[in-house]
Write a protein that holds these residues in place. Sequence first.
Motif, PDB file in Angstrom:
ATOM      1  N   LEU A 195      15.435 -68.996  37.481  1.00  0.00           N
ATOM      2  CA  LEU A 195      15.804 -69.753  36.274  1.00  0.00           C
ATOM      3  C   LEU A 195      15.778 -68.811  34.723  1.00  0.00           C
ATOM      4  O   LEU A 195      15.189 -67.897  35.210  1.00  0.00           O
ATOM      5  CB  LEU A 195      14.462 -70.615  35.344  1.00  0.00           C
ATOM      6  CG  LEU A 195      14.425 -71.923  36.640  1.00  0.00           C
ATOM      7  CD1 LEU A 195      12.714 -72.578  36.200  1.00  0.00           C
ATOM      8  CD2 LEU A 195      15.736 -72.828  36.287  1.00  0.00           C
ATOM      9  N   ARG A 196      16.201 -69.165  33.954  1.00  0.00           N
ATOM     10  CA  ARG A 196      16.823 -67.787  32.866  1.00  0.00           C
ATOM     11  C   ARG A 196      17.115 -68.485  31.696  1.00  0.00           C
ATOM     12  O   ARG A 196      17.690 -68.855  30.555  1.00  0.00           O
ATOM     13  CB  ARG A 196      18.531 -67.377  33.520  1.00  0.00           C
ATOM     14  CG  ARG A 196      18.662 -66.369  34.212  1.00  0.00           C
ATOM     15  CD  ARG A 196      19.816 -65.756  34.835  1.00  0.00           C
ATOM     16  NE  ARG A 196      20.768 -66.632  34.099  1.00  0.00           N
ATOM     17  CZ  ARG A 196      22.571 -66.438  34.015  1.00  0.00           C
ATOM     18  NH1 ARG A 196      22.390 -65.003  34.803  1.00  0.00           N
ATOM     19  NH2 ARG A 196      22.913 -67.301  33.397  1.00  0.00           N
ATOM     20  N   TYR A 197      15.789 -68.984  31.011  1.00  0.00           N
ATOM     21  CA  TYR A 197      15.424 -69.620  29.788  1.00  0.00           C
ATOM     22  C   TYR A 197      15.752 -68.295  28.647  1.00  0.00           C
ATOM     23  O   TYR A 197      16.320 -68.685  27.570  1.00  0.00           O
ATOM     24  CB  TYR A 197      14.221 -69.887  29.350  1.00  0.00           C
ATOM     25  CG  TYR A 197      13.731 -71.028  30.701  1.00  0.00           C
ATOM     26  CD1 TYR A 197      14.119 -72.346  30.890  1.00  0.00           C
ATOM     27  CD2 TYR A 197      12.778 -70.830  31.001  1.00  0.00           C
ATOM     28  CE1 TYR A 197      14.218 -73.587  31.284  1.00  0.00           C
ATOM     29  CE2 TYR A 197      11.047 -71.767  31.988  1.00  0.00           C
ATOM     30  CZ  TYR A 197      12.519 -72.984  32.093  1.00  0.00           C
ATOM     31  OH  TYR A 197      11.792 -73.603  33.639  1.00  0.00           O
ATOM     32  N   GLU A 198      16.005 -67.290  28.668  1.00  0.00           N
ATOM     33  CA  GLU A 198      16.725 -65.950  27.806  1.00  0.00           C
ATOM     34  C   GLU A 198      17.579 -66.632  27.630  1.00  0.00           C
ATOM     35  O   GLU A 198      17.446 -66.504  26.714  1.00  0.00           O
ATOM     36  CB  GLU A 198      15.873 -64.962  27.737  1.00  0.00           C
ATOM     37  CG  GLU A 198      16.205 -63.942  29.368  1.00  0.00           C
ATOM     38  CD  GLU A 198      16.584 -64.433  30.716  1.00  0.00           C
ATOM     39  OE1 GLU A 198      17.592 -64.092  31.602  1.00  0.00           O
ATOM     40  OE2 GLU A 198      15.546 -65.653  31.233  1.00  0.00           O
ATOM     41  N   VAL A 241      20.480 -77.778  23.864  1.00  0.00           N
ATOM     42  CA  VAL A 241      18.549 -77.909  24.456  1.00  0.00           C
ATOM     43  C   VAL A 241      18.479 -77.527  26.512  1.00  0.00           C
ATOM     44  O   VAL A 241      19.975 -77.263  27.004  1.00  0.00           O
ATOM     45  CB  VAL A 241      19.004 -79.982  24.908  1.00  0.00           C
ATOM     46  CG1 VAL A 241      18.330 -80.669  25.956  1.00  0.00           C
ATOM     47  CG2 VAL A 241      19.790 -80.337  23.847  1.00  0.00           C
ATOM     48  N   LEU A 242      17.652 -77.307  26.547  1.00  0.00           N
ATOM     49  CA  LEU A 242      17.647 -76.346  27.575  1.00  0.00           C
ATOM     50  C   LEU A 242      16.942 -77.551  28.864  1.00  0.00           C
ATOM     51  O   LEU A 242      16.729 -78.498  28.544  1.00  0.00           O
ATOM     52  CB  LEU A 242      15.212 -75.488  27.558  1.00  0.00           C
ATOM     53  CG  LEU A 242      15.442 -75.467  28.741  1.00  0.00           C
ATOM     54  CD1 LEU A 242      16.670 -73.866  29.780  1.00  0.00           C
ATOM     55  CD2 LEU A 242      14.177 -74.828  28.737  1.00  0.00           C
ATOM     56  N   ASN A 243      17.771 -77.488  29.705  1.00  0.00           N
ATOM     57  CA  ASN A 243      17.881 -77.978  30.217  1.00  0.00           C
ATOM     58  C   ASN A 243      17.194 -77.650  32.184  1.00  0.00           C
ATOM     59  O   ASN A 243      18.223 -77.039  32.596  1.00  0.00           O
ATOM     60  CB  ASN A 243      18.428 -79.366  31.113  1.00  0.00           C
ATOM     61  CG  ASN A 243      18.902 -80.217  32.521  1.00  0.00           C
ATOM     62  OD1 ASN A 243      18.196 -80.755  33.066  1.00  0.00           O
ATOM     63  ND2 ASN A 243      19.983 -80.519  32.800  1.00  0.00           N
ATOM     64  N   GLU A 300       4.167 -75.637  29.739  1.00  0.00           N
ATOM     65  CA  GLU A 300       5.676 -75.206  29.726  1.00  0.00           C
ATOM     66  C   GLU A 300       6.723 -75.377  28.779  1.00  0.00           C
ATOM     67  O   GLU A 300       7.340 -74.488  28.560  1.00  0.00           O
ATOM     68  CB  GLU A 300       5.925 -75.275  31.447  1.00  0.00           C
ATOM     69  CG  GLU A 300       5.776 -74.900  32.995  1.00  0.00           C
ATOM     70  CD  GLU A 300       6.419 -75.078  34.345  1.00  0.00           C
ATOM     71  OE1 GLU A 300       8.216 -74.914  33.808  1.00  0.00           O
ATOM     72  OE2 GLU A 300       6.316 -75.636  35.139  1.00  0.00           O
ATOM     73  N   THR A 301       6.809 -76.702  28.776  1.00  0.00           N
ATOM     74  CA  THR A 301       7.455 -77.289  27.504  1.00  0.00           C
ATOM     75  C   THR A 301       6.974 -76.054  26.145  1.00  0.00           C
ATOM     76  O   THR A 301       7.843 -75.877  25.801  1.00  0.00           O
ATOM     77  CB  THR A 301       7.116 -78.741  26.998  1.00  0.00           C
ATOM     78  OG1 THR A 301       7.791 -79.162  27.702  1.00  0.00           O
ATOM     79  CG2 THR A 301       8.021 -79.233  25.774  1.00  0.00           C
ATOM     80  N   GLU A 302       5.338 -76.523  25.686  1.00  0.00           N
ATOM     81  CA  GLU A 302       5.474 -75.323  25.059  1.00  0.00           C
ATOM     82  C   GLU A 302       5.459 -73.800  24.687  1.00  0.00           C
ATOM     83  O   GLU A 302       5.593 -73.266  23.746  1.00  0.00           O
ATOM     84  CB  GLU A 302       3.482 -75.088  24.659  1.00  0.00           C
ATOM     85  CG  GLU A 302       2.966 -77.113  24.234  1.00  0.00           C
ATOM     86  CD  GLU A 302       1.560 -76.352  23.961  1.00  0.00           C
ATOM     87  OE1 GLU A 302       0.935 -75.926  24.889  1.00  0.00           O
ATOM     88  OE2 GLU A 302       1.182 -77.558  22.789  1.00  0.00           O
TER      89      GLU A 302
END
Length: 79
Positions: free
Chosen positions: A45-48, A63-65, A73-75
């Motif tokens: 996963l590459r949230y950055e 929006v992150l999916n 994890e949401t926080e």
Amino acid sequence: DSYEDLRHFVETLEKAGITHFIIHARKAILNMKLTPKQNRDIPPLRYEIVHKLARDLPHLTFVLNGGVKSYEETEKCLN
């Protein structure tokens, strides 16, 4: 594959009037013959990348999916 390519793609879509983007944080690997389930688990996963888009293009909505499984994890993603 690079951040610059993704940003260019987003900016191209913005010129067409799109302002809301749902970005999946995991890139599927198609050439390794992974199953759909493996593609949901193996590539990182590459949230950055999503966070950087939101910082660099604050006038757009992102929006992150993908992969967020708990309130904690949401926080973490929101901070």
